[in-house]
Design an enzyme around this catalytic site. Structure first.
Site, PDB file in Angstrom:
ATOM      1  N   SER A 108       0.816  -1.219   0.000  1.00  0.00           N
ATOM      2  CA  SER A 108       0.000   0.000   0.000  1.00  0.00           C
ATOM      3  C   SER A 108       0.847   1.266   0.000  1.00  0.00           C
ATOM      4  O   SER A 108       0.313   2.364   0.139  1.00  0.00           O
ATOM      5  CB  SER A 108      -0.885   0.033   1.257  1.00  0.00           C
ATOM      6  OG  SER A 108      -1.785  -1.029   1.251  1.00  0.00           O
TER       7      SER A 108
ATOM      8  N   ARG B 102      -4.366   1.803   0.482  1.00  0.00           N
ATOM      9  CA  ARG B 102      -4.386   2.066  -0.952  1.00  0.00           C
ATOM     10  C   ARG B 102      -5.673   1.565  -1.571  1.00  0.00           C
ATOM     11  O   ARG B 102      -6.263   0.586  -1.072  1.00  0.00           O
ATOM     12  CB  ARG B 102      -3.192   1.325  -1.561  1.00  0.00           C
ATOM     13  CG  ARG B 102      -2.853   1.708  -2.953  1.00  0.00           C
ATOM     14  CD  ARG B 102      -1.571   1.039  -3.392  1.00  0.00           C
ATOM     15  NE  ARG B 102      -1.140   1.570  -4.674  1.00  0.00           N
ATOM     16  CZ  ARG B 102      -0.092   1.127  -5.350  1.00  0.00           C
ATOM     17  NH1 ARG B 102       0.645   0.142  -4.857  1.00  0.00           N
ATOM     18  NH2 ARG B 102       0.228   1.658  -6.507  1.00  0.00           N
TER      19      ARG B 102
ATOM     20  N   TYR C 243      -2.743   6.293  -0.190  1.00  0.00           N
ATOM     21  CA  TYR C 243      -1.651   6.401  -1.166  1.00  0.00           C
ATOM     22  C   TYR C 243      -2.022   7.412  -2.253  1.00  0.00           C
ATOM     23  O   TYR C 243      -1.217   8.256  -2.645  1.00  0.00           O
ATOM     24  CB  TYR C 243      -1.413   5.008  -1.764  1.00  0.00           C
ATOM     25  CG  TYR C 243      -0.302   4.871  -2.775  1.00  0.00           C
ATOM     26  CD1 TYR C 243       0.953   4.392  -2.396  1.00  0.00           C
ATOM     27  CD2 TYR C 243      -0.505   5.166  -4.126  1.00  0.00           C
ATOM     28  CE1 TYR C 243       1.968   4.223  -3.341  1.00  0.00           C
ATOM     29  CE2 TYR C 243       0.500   5.009  -5.063  1.00  0.00           C
ATOM     30  CZ  TYR C 243       1.733   4.536  -4.669  1.00  0.00           C
ATOM     31  OH  TYR C 243       2.737   4.374  -5.601  1.00  0.00           O
TER      32      TYR C 243
ATOM     33  N   SER D 109      -0.657  -4.731  -7.307  1.00  0.00           N
ATOM     34  CA  SER D 109       0.693  -4.628  -6.743  1.00  0.00           C
ATOM     35  C   SER D 109       1.060  -5.915  -5.993  1.00  0.00           C
ATOM     36  O   SER D 109       2.170  -6.441  -6.142  1.00  0.00           O
ATOM     37  CB  SER D 109       0.753  -3.419  -5.802  1.00  0.00           C
ATOM     38  OG  SER D 109       2.055  -3.248  -5.315  1.00  0.00           O
TER      39      SER D 109
ATOM     40  N   ARG E  28       8.074  -1.005  -8.289  1.00  0.00           N
ATOM     41  CA  ARG E  28       7.552  -1.519  -9.558  1.00  0.00           C
ATOM     42  C   ARG E  28       7.154  -0.334 -10.433  1.00  0.00           C
ATOM     43  O   ARG E  28       7.952   0.209 -11.150  1.00  0.00           O
ATOM     44  CB  ARG E  28       6.372  -2.475  -9.289  1.00  0.00           C
ATOM     45  CG  ARG E  28       5.952  -3.324 -10.475  1.00  0.00           C
ATOM     46  CD  ARG E  28       4.730  -4.177 -10.143  1.00  0.00           C
ATOM     47  NE  ARG E  28       3.560  -3.371  -9.824  1.00  0.00           N
ATOM     48  CZ  ARG E  28       2.578  -3.090 -10.676  1.00  0.00           C
ATOM     49  NH1 ARG E  28       2.599  -3.586 -11.882  1.00  0.00           N
ATOM     50  NH2 ARG E  28       1.557  -2.329 -10.309  1.00  0.00           N
ATOM     51  N   LYS E  29       5.876   0.143 -10.314  1.00  0.00           N
ATOM     52  CA  LYS E  29       5.451   1.294 -11.128  1.00  0.00           C
ATOM     53  C   LYS E  29       5.298   2.557 -10.287  1.00  0.00           C
ATOM     54  O   LYS E  29       5.493   3.660 -10.753  1.00  0.00           O
ATOM     55  CB  LYS E  29       4.123   0.987 -11.825  1.00  0.00           C
ATOM     56  CG  LYS E  29       4.252  -0.005 -12.959  1.00  0.00           C
ATOM     57  CD  LYS E  29       3.072   0.124 -13.902  1.00  0.00           C
ATOM     58  CE  LYS E  29       3.350  -0.613 -15.190  1.00  0.00           C
ATOM     59  NZ  LYS E  29       2.189  -0.617 -16.083  1.00  0.00           N
ATOM     60  N   GLY E  30       4.833   2.355  -9.062  1.00  0.00           N
ATOM     61  CA  GLY E  30       4.722   3.482  -8.142  1.00  0.00           C
ATOM     62  C   GLY E  30       3.750   4.562  -8.596  1.00  0.00           C
ATOM     63  O   GLY E  30       4.036   5.750  -8.455  1.00  0.00           O
TER      64      GLY E  30
ATOM     65  N   TRP F 213       7.388   3.818   0.971  1.00  0.00           N
ATOM     66  CA  TRP F 213       7.330   5.272   0.721  1.00  0.00           C
ATOM     67  C   TRP F 213       7.066   6.013   2.038  1.00  0.00           C
ATOM     68  O   TRP F 213       7.753   6.974   2.375  1.00  0.00           O
ATOM     69  CB  TRP F 213       6.231   5.539  -0.308  1.00  0.00           C
ATOM     70  CG  TRP F 213       6.127   6.940  -0.810  1.00  0.00           C
ATOM     71  CD1 TRP F 213       7.092   7.910  -0.773  1.00  0.00           C
ATOM     72  CD2 TRP F 213       4.994   7.523  -1.461  1.00  0.00           C
ATOM     73  NE1 TRP F 213       6.631   9.055  -1.355  1.00  0.00           N
ATOM     74  CE2 TRP F 213       5.353   8.848  -1.794  1.00  0.00           C
ATOM     75  CE3 TRP F 213       3.725   7.057  -1.797  1.00  0.00           C
ATOM     76  CZ2 TRP F 213       4.461   9.705  -2.445  1.00  0.00           C
ATOM     77  CZ3 TRP F 213       2.847   7.908  -2.452  1.00  0.00           C
ATOM     78  CH2 TRP F 213       3.215   9.227  -2.769  1.00  0.00           C
TER      79      TRP F 213
ATOM     80  N   HIS G 225       2.700  -4.516   9.835  1.00  0.00           N
ATOM     81  CA  HIS G 225       1.529  -4.888   9.018  1.00  0.00           C
ATOM     82  C   HIS G 225       0.439  -5.469   9.924  1.00  0.00           C
ATOM     83  O   HIS G 225      -0.610  -5.896   9.440  1.00  0.00           O
ATOM     84  CB  HIS G 225       1.903  -5.962   7.987  1.00  0.00           C
ATOM     85  CG  HIS G 225       2.710  -5.467   6.813  1.00  0.00           C
ATOM     86  ND1 HIS G 225       2.537  -4.226   6.244  1.00  0.00           N
ATOM     87  CD2 HIS G 225       3.685  -6.079   6.081  1.00  0.00           C
ATOM     88  CE1 HIS G 225       3.374  -4.099   5.208  1.00  0.00           C
ATOM     89  NE2 HIS G 225       4.073  -5.199   5.102  1.00  0.00           N
TER      90      HIS G 225
HETATM   91  N1  LIG Z   1       8.833   6.145  -3.255  1.00  0.00           N
HETATM   92  C1  LIG Z   1       7.697   5.608  -3.675  1.00  0.00           C
HETATM   93  N2  LIG Z   1       6.659   6.376  -4.043  1.00  0.00           N
HETATM   94  C2  LIG Z   1       5.493   5.828  -4.473  1.00  0.00           C
HETATM   95  N3  LIG Z   1       5.284   4.498  -4.575  1.00  0.00           N
HETATM   96  C3  LIG Z   1       6.289   3.684  -4.208  1.00  0.00           C
HETATM   97  C4  LIG Z   1       7.530   4.185  -3.743  1.00  0.00           C
HETATM   98  N4  LIG Z   1       8.326   3.145  -3.447  1.00  0.00           N
HETATM   99  C5  LIG Z   1       7.632   2.026  -3.730  1.00  0.00           C
HETATM  100  N5  LIG Z   1       6.407   2.345  -4.180  1.00  0.00           N
HETATM  101  C6  LIG Z   1       5.335   1.444  -4.613  1.00  0.00           C
HETATM  102  O1  LIG Z   1       4.649   0.930  -3.463  1.00  0.00           O
HETATM  103  C7  LIG Z   1       4.205  -0.415  -3.718  1.00  0.00           C
HETATM  104  C8  LIG Z   1       4.842  -1.362  -2.726  1.00  0.00           C
HETATM  105  O2  LIG Z   1       4.104  -1.266  -1.542  1.00  0.00           O
HETATM  106  P1  LIG Z   1       4.756  -1.456  -0.097  1.00  0.00           P
HETATM  107  O3  LIG Z   1       5.906  -0.553   0.053  1.00  0.00           O
HETATM  108  O4  LIG Z   1       3.625  -1.327   0.851  1.00  0.00           O
HETATM  109  O5  LIG Z   1       5.268  -2.958  -0.130  1.00  0.00           O
HETATM  110  S1  LIG Z   1       5.622  -3.806   1.194  1.00  0.00           S
HETATM  111  O6  LIG Z   1       4.331  -4.131   1.842  1.00  0.00           O
HETATM  112  O7  LIG Z   1       6.522  -3.061   2.030  1.00  0.00           O
HETATM  113  O8  LIG Z   1       6.247  -5.040   0.645  1.00  0.00           O
HETATM  114  C9  LIG Z   1       4.632  -0.720  -5.137  1.00  0.00           C
HETATM  115  O9  LIG Z   1       3.529  -0.293  -5.949  1.00  0.00           O
HETATM  116  P2  LIG Z   1       3.284  -0.822  -7.435  1.00  0.00           P
HETATM  117  O10 LIG Z   1       4.319  -0.160  -8.278  1.00  0.00           O
HETATM  118  O11 LIG Z   1       1.893  -0.377  -7.803  1.00  0.00           O
HETATM  119  O12 LIG Z   1       3.410  -2.306  -7.402  1.00  0.00           O
HETATM  120  C10 LIG Z   1       5.835   0.177  -5.298  1.00  0.00           C
HETATM  121  O13 LIG Z   1       6.223   0.419  -6.621  1.00  0.00           O
END
Ligand SMILES: Nc1ncnc2c1ncn2[C@@H]1O[C@H](COP(=O)(O)OS(=O)(=O)O)[C@@H](OP(=O)(O)O)[C@H]1O
Length: 329
Positions: free
Chosen positions: A70, A158, A224, A166, A291-293, A74, A136
């Site tokens: 979620s 999210r 998010y 994701s 991944r895509k963020g 970040w 978590h």
């Molecule tokens: N800096 C930053 N800014 C915005 N988004 C980011 C950032 N870093 C990681 N991500 C995206 O966050 C998704 C991973 O979620 P989590 O960090 O909750 O993963 S975890 O639960 O800690 O394993 C995953 O989302 P998706 O890209 O949609 O898969 C990450 O790409």
């Protein structure tokens, strides 16, 4: 006492009371157990229990709580940079340039590898203050010393559509090579039934949501999507919530923009420390956390029947709570 072999191949005699109800996980070599009303990964049950029993909070602690996938990493980066903005006022030598946020802000209830959980709890106890932790664990299952104190909790969740995509992408990436991938259809059925690590996602969100409504000075609830849309506004909000607001001079010096840039997806994904290597002594490659963020990738993965089904579940589960997400069709 029956011996139990955990996922690391260690024999332990402590797990004699595993919950009876279990489901298979999403392409991972552990089952999910229905433990204290949430689907706890089998590899974490022991640690979650010990953390409930032994964790002692300190007044200055900050907790970053989230449903997996979620935006945890970040929010960990932002919480670390904001809490320490007076200590690391310039980006030069900033710890986030050389450490992954999961290392600077460790999860309380588990490690990513075969570390002894008792050593982990001891290590956390001795971290420099302010200690910032991730979790978590659903709100009702947090240790009493967190729930019943005034320490600050920031929760990030999210849109379930993007959360599902994701999680599905992530679990297939980190699965052992010997495990078959989980198909989108199968993972979606499980997600709709709430069967996913730390799920159901609706009760996870609602546990923190209700607490944030009842105690807004204790729990800050963040989406998010909102954070993406106006990061600057929410960075200031987090700083105020944590009791470390930015001064006018700090604001005019561009400190907020610098923090946003440092924690941005593009910057973090490109740092050498996040591009290579594994987390802790574990087997999860750090690059898999990025991944895509972005918002809205679900449109590339959902069929119309999937959209209709998940929309109905979101409406039904969150109905009357005051928590809602943008409608999708
Ligand atoms: N800096 C930053 N800014 C915005 N988004 C980011 C950032 N870093 C990681 N991500 C995206 O966050 C998704 C991973 O979620 P989590 O960090 O909750 O993963 S975890 O639960 O800690 O394993 C995953 O989302 P998706 O890209 O949609 O898969 C990450 O790409």
């Amino acid at each position: 006492m029956a011996a139990f072999t955990n996922v690391y191949g260690e024999n332990t005699e402590e797990k004699t009371t595993l919950p009876l109800q279990k489901e298979k996980s999403w392409a991972q070599p552990y089952p999910l157990y229905l433990f204290q009303d949430f689907w706890c990964p089998g590899i974490h049950i022991d640690a979650v229990q010990r953390f409930q029993q032994h964790f002692q909070s300190k007044e200055s602690d900050v907790i970053v709580a989230s449903f997996p996938k979620s935006g945890t990493i970040w929010m960990k980066a932002l919480a670390f940079a904001i809490s320490n903005h007076q200590r690391f006022s310039s980006l030069e030598g900033h710890p986030l340039l050389t450490s992954n946020p999961h290392e600077l802000v460790p999860f309380m209830e588990f490690t990513f590898g075969p570390d002894d959980i008792q050593d982990h709890i001891l290590r956390l106890a001795n971290m420099a203050e302010p200690r910032i932790f991730g979790t978590h664990t659903p709100f009702p299952s947090l240790p009493k010393s967190i729930k019943d104190s005034n320490i600050k909790v920031i929760y990030i969740c999210r849109d379930p559509f993007d959360n599902f995509v994701s999680a599905w992408a992530y679990f297939n990436k980190i699965k052992p090579v010997s495990f078959p991938p989980v198909s989108k259809e199968e993972a979606f059925e499980m997600y709709c039934n709430g069967v996913v690590d730390y799920g159901p996602w609706w009760s996870h969100m609602l546990g923190y949501w209700n607490e944030s409504v009842a105690k807004p000075n204790k729990v800050m609830f963040m989406k998010y999507e909102d954070l993406k849309e106006d990061t600057s506004f929410h960075v200031k909000r987090i700083a105020e919530f944590l009791g470390v607001p930015f001064t006018e001079e700090e604001e005019s010096s561009g400190m907020i923009e610098n923090i946003i840039k440092l924690c941005s997806f593009e910057k973090m994904k490109d740092l050498e420390v996040n591009k290579s290597g594994v987390i802790g002594r574990g087997s999860i490659e750090k690059k898999n956390f990025f991944r895509k963020g972005d918002n809205g990738d679900w449109v590339n993965h959902f069929s119309p029947p999937m959209t209709e089904k998940l929309s109905k579940i979101v409406d039904e589960k969150l109905s009357g709570s005051g928590l809602s997400f943008k409608k999708h069709s």
